[in-house]
Design a protein around this motif. Structure first.
Motif, short mmCIF file in Angstrom:
data_model
loop_
_atom_site.label_atom_id
_atom_site.label_comp_id
_atom_site.label_asym_id
_atom_site.label_seq_id
_atom_site.Cartn_x
_atom_site.Cartn_y
_atom_site.Cartn_z
N ILE A 99 59.89 56.67 32.38
CA ILE A 99 59.83 55.21 32.11
C ILE A 99 58.68 54.52 31.65
O ILE A 99 58.68 53.85 31.11
N ARG A 100 57.42 54.40 32.57
CA ARG A 100 56.29 53.72 31.98
C ARG A 100 54.99 54.71 32.04
O ARG A 100 55.08 54.95 33.31
N GLU A 101 53.71 54.67 31.42
CA GLU A 101 53.10 55.90 31.26
C GLU A 101 52.11 54.57 32.52
O GLU A 101 52.18 53.86 31.92
N ARG A 102 50.38 55.40 32.47
CA ARG A 102 49.87 54.76 32.74
C ARG A 102 49.54 53.43 32.58
O ARG A 102 49.01 53.98 31.63
N ASP A 103 48.92 52.23 32.89
CA ASP A 103 48.49 51.90 32.09
C ASP A 103 46.50 51.48 32.51
O ASP A 103 46.42 52.50 33.26
N GLN A 104 46.36 49.99 32.37
CA GLN A 104 45.00 49.99 32.77
C GLN A 104 44.61 49.70 34.29
O GLN A 104 43.53 49.69 34.98
N TYR A 105 46.20 49.54 35.28
CA TYR A 105 45.86 49.47 36.44
C TYR A 105 45.93 50.98 36.83
O TYR A 105 46.36 50.69 38.41
N ASP A 106 46.78 51.95 36.45
CA ASP A 106 46.74 52.94 36.71
C ASP A 106 48.41 52.75 37.77
O ASP A 106 48.84 53.46 38.25
N ASN A 107 49.02 52.03 36.59
CA ASN A 107 50.61 51.55 37.10
C ASN A 107 51.59 53.10 36.65
O ASN A 107 51.08 53.30 35.58
N LEU A 108 52.50 53.40 37.40
CA LEU A 108 53.15 54.63 36.81
C LEU A 108 54.78 54.46 37.33
O LEU A 108 55.47 53.81 38.56
N GLU A 109 55.38 54.39 36.57
CA GLU A 109 57.04 54.80 36.87
C GLU A 109 57.75 56.02 36.17
O GLU A 109 57.60 56.03 34.93
N PHE A 110 58.85 56.74 37.09
CA PHE A 110 59.21 57.52 36.44
C PHE A 110 60.76 57.90 37.04
O PHE A 110 60.37 57.12 38.50
N GLU A 111 61.15 59.15 36.37
CA GLU A 111 62.69 58.80 37.77
C GLU A 111 62.89 60.69 37.53
O GLU A 111 62.82 60.84 36.00
N LEU A 112 63.70 60.67 38.45
CA LEU A 112 63.84 62.22 38.53
C LEU A 112 65.42 62.23 38.64
O LEU A 112 66.49 61.24 39.26
N LEU A 113 66.42 62.77 37.12
CA LEU A 113 68.13 63.01 37.28
C LEU A 113 68.44 64.02 37.66
O LEU A 113 67.87 65.09 37.63
#
Length: 128
Positions: A113-127
């Motif tokens: 959903i979203r790549e790692r950003d400068q704060y190392d935030n990450l978002e993904f999903e399993l379908l």
């Protein structure tokens, strides 16, 4: 004296999560690793949310678990290994086999959903 963080056993957690989501007819498992900017302390938190989009069972969205990223490090490492195996085979779905699963194998897709950003935030999903 520093406290030692308890890490969650990755295979058992993923097996329980997949079984619960399948039994509840959820078709999206959303992992979100974000920096918690509480003034008292700063740490990364992993949230797992379940989402169902279904005409038969109705739409539903609920939070499954929240834990620190340190506790969830083994879970993220397991999902990363599965994701790498999926990309290495140019497949659209991951087939995970484990004796912990009632079916002994589970097929699911991975979507960033979203790549790692400068704060190392990450978002993904399993379908499912």
């Amino acid at each position: 004296m520093a406290k030692k963080t308890n890490k969650v056993e990755a295979e058992r957690f993923l097996a329980m999560l997949l079984q619960y989501s399948r039994d509840g007819h959820f078709n999206h498992i959303i992992f979100s690793v974000r920096l918690n900017r509480n003034p008292a302390y700063t740490r990364q938190v992993m949230n797992v949310d379940l989402k169902r989009i279904s005409k038969k069972y109705g739409n539903d969205e609920r939070s499954y678990v929240s834990m620190t990223a340190e506790e969830a490090s083994q879970i993220l490492a397991l999902i990363n290994r599965l994701k790498e195996a999926m990309f290495a085979n140019s497949a659209e779905k991951i087939v995970w086999e484990s004796d912990l699963l009632a079916r002994h194998e589970q097929e699911f897709g991975y979507h960033q959903i979203r790549e790692r950003d400068q704060y190392d935030n990450l978002e993904f999903e399993l379908l499912l």
